[in-house]
Design a protein around this motif. Structure first.
Motif, PDB file in Angstrom:
ATOM      1  N   THR A  45      18.937  22.148  29.052  1.00  0.00           N
ATOM      2  CA  THR A  45      17.599  21.576  28.922  1.00  0.00           C
ATOM      3  C   THR A  45      17.088  21.699  27.490  1.00  0.00           C
ATOM      4  OG1 THR A  45      17.111  22.059  31.225  1.00  0.00           O
ATOM      5  CG2 THR A  45      15.230  21.739  29.770  1.00  0.00           C
ATOM      6  N   ALA A  46      17.193  22.896  26.936  1.00  0.00           N
ATOM      7  CA  ALA A  46      16.665  23.134  25.593  1.00  0.00           C
ATOM      8  C   ALA A  46      17.401  22.291  24.555  1.00  0.00           C
ATOM      9  CB  ALA A  46      16.769  24.611  25.237  1.00  0.00           C
ATOM     10  N   ASP A  47      18.736  22.242  24.644  1.00  0.00           N
ATOM     11  CA  ASP A  47      19.506  21.461  23.678  1.00  0.00           C
ATOM     12  C   ASP A  47      19.210  19.974  23.804  1.00  0.00           C
ATOM     13  OD1 ASP A  47      20.623  23.787  22.709  1.00  0.00           O
ATOM     14  OD2 ASP A  47      22.515  23.555  23.798  1.00  0.00           O
ATOM     15  N   ALA A  48      19.097  19.487  25.032  1.00  0.00           N
ATOM     16  CA  ALA A  48      18.791  18.066  25.245  1.00  0.00           C
ATOM     17  C   ALA A  48      17.417  17.725  24.674  1.00  0.00           C
ATOM     18  CB  ALA A  48      18.858  17.729  26.735  1.00  0.00           C
ATOM     19  N   GLN A  49      16.439  18.596  24.903  1.00  0.00           N
ATOM     20  CA  GLN A  49      15.109  18.368  24.343  1.00  0.00           C
ATOM     21  C   GLN A  49      15.162  18.360  22.817  1.00  0.00           C
ATOM     22  OE1 GLN A  49      12.812  21.514  26.163  1.00  0.00           O
ATOM     23  NE2 GLN A  49      12.362  20.287  27.987  1.00  0.00           N
ATOM     24  N   GLN A  53      14.133  15.243  20.403  1.00  0.00           N
ATOM     25  CA  GLN A  53      13.067  15.465  19.423  1.00  0.00           C
ATOM     26  C   GLN A  53      13.558  15.195  18.005  1.00  0.00           C
ATOM     27  OE1 GLN A  53      11.711  19.422  20.387  1.00  0.00           O
ATOM     28  NE2 GLN A  53      10.382  18.677  22.026  1.00  0.00           N
ATOM     29  N   GLU A  54      14.789  15.618  17.690  1.00  0.00           N
ATOM     30  CA  GLU A  54      15.348  15.353  16.361  1.00  0.00           C
ATOM     31  C   GLU A  54      15.421  13.858  16.093  1.00  0.00           C
ATOM     32  OE1 GLU A  54      16.213  17.261  13.707  1.00  0.00           O
ATOM     33  OE2 GLU A  54      15.289  18.890  14.817  1.00  0.00           O
ATOM     34  N   SER A  58      13.186  11.856  13.348  1.00  0.00           N
ATOM     35  CA  SER A  58      13.869  11.048  12.340  1.00  0.00           C
ATOM     36  C   SER A  58      13.334   9.615  12.330  1.00  0.00           C
ATOM     37  CB  SER A  58      15.375  11.052  12.612  1.00  0.00           C
ATOM     38  OG  SER A  58      16.031  10.181  11.733  1.00  0.00           O
ATOM     39  N   VAL A  59      13.133   9.053  13.510  1.00  0.00           N
ATOM     40  CA  VAL A  59      12.605   7.684  13.608  1.00  0.00           C
ATOM     41  C   VAL A  59      11.227   7.617  12.954  1.00  0.00           C
ATOM     42  CG1 VAL A  59      11.706   5.961  15.232  1.00  0.00           C
ATOM     43  CG2 VAL A  59      13.976   6.959  15.594  1.00  0.00           C
ATOM     44  N   TRP A  60      10.370   8.577  13.264  1.00  0.00           N
ATOM     45  CA  TRP A  60       9.021   8.570  12.697  1.00  0.00           C
ATOM     46  C   TRP A  60       9.048   8.761  11.183  1.00  0.00           C
ATOM     47  CZ3 TRP A  60       4.373   6.885  13.394  1.00  0.00           C
ATOM     48  CH2 TRP A  60       3.315   7.390  12.610  1.00  0.00           C
ATOM     49  N   ALA A  79      21.431   6.582  18.516  1.00  0.00           N
ATOM     50  CA  ALA A  79      20.957   7.710  17.711  1.00  0.00           C
ATOM     51  C   ALA A  79      21.103   9.019  18.485  1.00  0.00           C
ATOM     52  CB  ALA A  79      19.505   7.491  17.291  1.00  0.00           C
ATOM     53  N   VAL A  80      20.801   9.001  19.774  1.00  0.00           N
ATOM     54  CA  VAL A  80      20.959  10.205  20.596  1.00  0.00           C
ATOM     55  C   VAL A  80      22.440  10.558  20.735  1.00  0.00           C
ATOM     56  CG1 VAL A  80      20.662  11.164  22.927  1.00  0.00           C
ATOM     57  CG2 VAL A  80      18.752  10.034  21.790  1.00  0.00           C
ATOM     58  N   GLN A  81      23.297   9.552  20.900  1.00  0.00           N
ATOM     59  CA  GLN A  81      24.742   9.817  20.974  1.00  0.00           C
ATOM     60  C   GLN A  81      25.210  10.542  19.720  1.00  0.00           C
ATOM     61  OE1 GLN A  81      26.178   5.756  21.609  1.00  0.00           O
ATOM     62  NE2 GLN A  81      27.177   6.458  23.476  1.00  0.00           N
ATOM     63  N   TYR A  82      24.813  10.044  18.562  1.00  0.00           N
ATOM     64  CA  TYR A  82      25.215  10.679  17.312  1.00  0.00           C
ATOM     65  C   TYR A  82      24.643  12.087  17.184  1.00  0.00           C
ATOM     66  CZ  TYR A  82      27.418   6.487  15.463  1.00  0.00           C
ATOM     67  OH  TYR A  82      28.244   5.423  15.267  1.00  0.00           O
ATOM     68  N   GLU A  83      23.428  12.268  17.613  1.00  0.00           N
ATOM     69  CA  GLU A  83      22.822  13.602  17.524  1.00  0.00           C
ATOM     70  C   GLU A  83      23.525  14.578  18.470  1.00  0.00           C
ATOM     71  OE1 GLU A  83      20.698  16.495  15.802  1.00  0.00           O
ATOM     72  OE2 GLU A  83      20.759  14.417  15.130  1.00  0.00           O
ATOM     73  N   VAL A  84      23.954  14.112  19.640  1.00  0.00           N
ATOM     74  CA  VAL A  84      24.736  14.966  20.558  1.00  0.00           C
ATOM     75  C   VAL A  84      26.034  15.377  19.865  1.00  0.00           C
ATOM     76  CG1 VAL A  84      26.107  14.941  22.698  1.00  0.00           C
ATOM     77  CG2 VAL A  84      23.736  14.142  22.729  1.00  0.00           C
TER      78      VAL A  84
END
Length: 192
Positions: A45-49, A53-54, A58-60, A79-84
């Protein structure tokens, strides 16, 4: 204007104009599906959040210069795939090679393998690494064992960054192909 009723494109145009409320609307619109995707890969949960958030931070922070050429959904999902993947990469640097073999090469299967069998697979992986062509093996080891960047490897070996990327991609594909069968054997012959 009700922001919730805007299309993704119109909402993104509002975000690019520094509209914080539009960004909050965008965040709320995508948060859950991005979180579920990240959680299904990370099982935390924490890592997914953190990953989601990252991405959103980054988008903002890049909103003024960020040109999205696909749909917003596709962009955020990628973007989420790359961040994972970045999360796994950072974790591998911290915890060493076991996580590299366990998470980077075949993440969908390693949860079924005991630590003893993982050690056996690491030995098999090392054997496969030694069978890579010399230059590919050198690039792979510099990246995975010494944690050098593509740029650092390029400078050290006096080859282009694209050649380094190609060598890394080829090595990952070769290792994945050869180790997949070994992992399946470990799972089905040794059990849980």
């Amino acid at each position: 204007m009700v922001l919730n009723e805007l299309t993704d494109l119109d909402l993104w145009l509002q975000v690019k104009q520094d509209n914080g409320v539009a960004f909050k609307t965008l965040f709320d619109r995508y948060w859950e599906r991005l979180y579920v995707y990240a959680f299904n890969r990370l099982k935390s949960t924490a890592d997914a959040q953190d990953v989601v958030q990252e991405v959103m931070i980054s988008v903002w922070s890049r909103r003024a210069s960020l040109d999205i050429e696909t749909t917003l959904t596709a962009y955020l999902h990628t973007a989420v795939q790359y961040e994972v993947l970045n999360h796994f990469s950072r974790a591998a640097k911290i915890t060493g090679r076991s996580l590299e073999y366990g998470k980077n090469i075949l993440p969908e299967l390693t949860s079924y393998i005991t630590p003893l069998h993982l050690k056996e697979l690491e030995a098999l992986a090392e054997n496969e690494i030694t069978r890579l062509p010399e230059k590919m093996q050198q690039v792979y080891r510099l990246r995975q064992e010494q944690h050098l960047s593509v740029k650092e490897i390029s400078g050290l070996l006096n080859i282009s960054e694209q050649t380094v990327r190609n060598q890394l991609n080829s090595s990952y594909q070769k290792l994945k192909k050869h180790l997949k069968e070994a992992i399946l054997v470990a799972i089905f012959l040794h059990g849980n």
